[in-house]
Design an enzyme around this catalytic site. Structure first.
Site, mmCIF file in Angstrom:
data_model
loop_
_atom_site.group_PDB
_atom_site.id
_atom_site.type_symbol
_atom_site.label_atom_id
_atom_site.label_comp_id
_atom_site.label_asym_id
_atom_site.label_seq_id
_atom_site.Cartn_x
_atom_site.Cartn_y
_atom_site.Cartn_z
ATOM 1 N N CYS A 18 -6.834 -7.323 -11.053
ATOM 2 C CA CYS A 18 -5.973 -8.510 -10.935
ATOM 3 C C CYS A 18 -6.464 -9.632 -11.841
ATOM 4 C CB CYS A 18 -5.903 -8.986 -9.492
ATOM 5 S SG CYS A 18 -4.867 -7.919 -8.473
ATOM 6 N N GLU A 20 -1.689 -10.187 -5.904
ATOM 7 C CA GLU A 20 -1.678 -11.002 -7.129
ATOM 8 C C GLU A 20 -0.807 -10.353 -8.196
ATOM 9 O OE1 GLU A 20 -4.180 -10.012 -5.302
ATOM 10 O OE2 GLU A 20 -5.898 -11.364 -5.398
ATOM 11 N N CYS A 50 -2.014 -4.794 -5.475
ATOM 12 C CA CYS A 50 -2.512 -6.032 -4.864
ATOM 13 C C CYS A 50 -1.437 -7.124 -4.883
ATOM 14 C CB CYS A 50 -3.713 -6.556 -5.633
ATOM 15 S SG CYS A 50 -5.164 -5.515 -5.556
ATOM 16 N N GLU A 92 0.829 -1.215 0.000
ATOM 17 C CA GLU A 92 0.000 0.000 0.000
ATOM 18 C C GLU A 92 0.859 1.258 0.000
ATOM 19 O OE1 GLU A 92 -2.906 -0.527 3.133
ATOM 20 O OE2 GLU A 92 -3.912 -2.098 1.973
ATOM 21 N N CYS A 120 -9.504 -8.897 -7.145
ATOM 22 C CA CYS A 120 -10.205 -7.726 -7.681
ATOM 23 C C CYS A 120 -10.216 -7.776 -9.210
ATOM 24 C CB CYS A 120 -9.540 -6.442 -7.185
ATOM 25 S SG CYS A 120 -8.059 -5.988 -8.096
HETATM 26 N N1 THU Z 1 -6.051 -6.628 -2.179
HETATM 27 C C1 THU Z 1 -5.227 -7.554 -2.725
HETATM 28 O O1 THU Z 1 -4.010 -7.552 -2.512
HETATM 29 N N2 THU Z 1 -5.785 -8.500 -3.510
HETATM 30 C C2 THU Z 1 -7.114 -8.616 -3.768
HETATM 31 O O2 THU Z 1 -7.500 -9.486 -4.526
HETATM 32 C C3 THU Z 1 -8.059 -7.698 -3.137
HETATM 33 C C4 THU Z 1 -7.460 -6.562 -2.405
HETATM 34 C C5 THU Z 1 -5.447 -5.626 -1.310
HETATM 35 C C6 THU Z 1 -5.411 -4.227 -1.871
HETATM 36 C C7 THU Z 1 -5.348 -3.406 -0.604
HETATM 37 O O3 THU Z 1 -3.993 -3.308 -0.173
HETATM 38 C C8 THU Z 1 -6.101 -4.221 0.421
HETATM 39 O O4 THU Z 1 -6.161 -5.529 -0.111
HETATM 40 C C9 THU Z 1 -7.520 -3.716 0.684
HETATM 41 O O5 THU Z 1 -8.241 -3.584 -0.485
#
Ligand code: THU
Length: 159
Positions: free
Chosen positions: A114, A74, A72, A63, A111
């Site tokens: 991804c 993935e 993310c 983040e 998401c």
């Molecule tokens: N996030 C992921 O890393 N992968 C996903 O498939 C969904 C969301 C992360 C993004 C962000 O850092 C946190 O989860 C909250 O959305």
């Protein structure tokens, strides 16, 4: 009017029902969550990619104070795997997520952005990539991105 139905197939298994190879990949994704950088959401995601040569690459969500600059787990994982080993297809990708108290009760769905990157990884290596979505209860097993991103836009439309 024509109604078009697209079927997707997901198998839901318990951890104990998975074979050793899948269990190992899930374990790697779970362990990776400890290396997540998620000071804003406190939602830690880990992914583990099993490459065709047997190497496991892991990654986590990263983040940023400027929220959209984060990535993310993935995408971190697949971009890193493809950067390090551009000739290695990804055989299977496992994803696990936890909040501050524990891993999730239901499988973590990647998401939309991804999913698009998962699709591209499959297409670039011309073979389906298995996907394992971990939870403390069911683990969803998908045989490829077609079951995660039906009606997808891919490189075939650019020809
Ligand atoms: N996030 C992921 O890393 N992968 C996903 O498939 C969904 C969301 C992360 C993004 C962000 O850092 C946190 O989860 C909250 O959305």
């Amino acid at each position: 009017m024509k109604e078009i139905k697209i079927e997707i197939n997901i198998r839901a298994l318990r951890y104990e029902e998975l074979d050793e190879k899948d269990r190992k990949l899930i374990d790697a994704a779970k362990e990776a969550t400890a290396r997540s950088y998620a000071p804003y959401s406190r939602f830690s995601v880990g992914a583990a990619a099993l490459l065709a040569n047997g190497v496991i690459v892991t990654g986590t969500n990263q983040e940023n104070a400027a929220y959209p600059s984060g990535t993310c787990a993935e995408r971190t994982t697949l971009f890193y795997a493809n950067s390090q080993s551009p000739d290695q297809p990804v055989d299977t990708l496992a994803i696990a997520a936890r909040n501050e108290s524990d891993f999730l009760e239901s499988p973590i769905p990647p998401c939309g952005a991804c999913r698009q990157v998962l699709l591209e990884t499959e297409q670039r290596f011309h073979q389906p990539m298995r996907i394992l979505l971990y939870s403390k209860n069911d683990i969803y097993v998908l045989e490829g991105t077609k079951d995660l991103l039906p009606l997808s836009f891919g490189s075939e439309y650019l020809k």
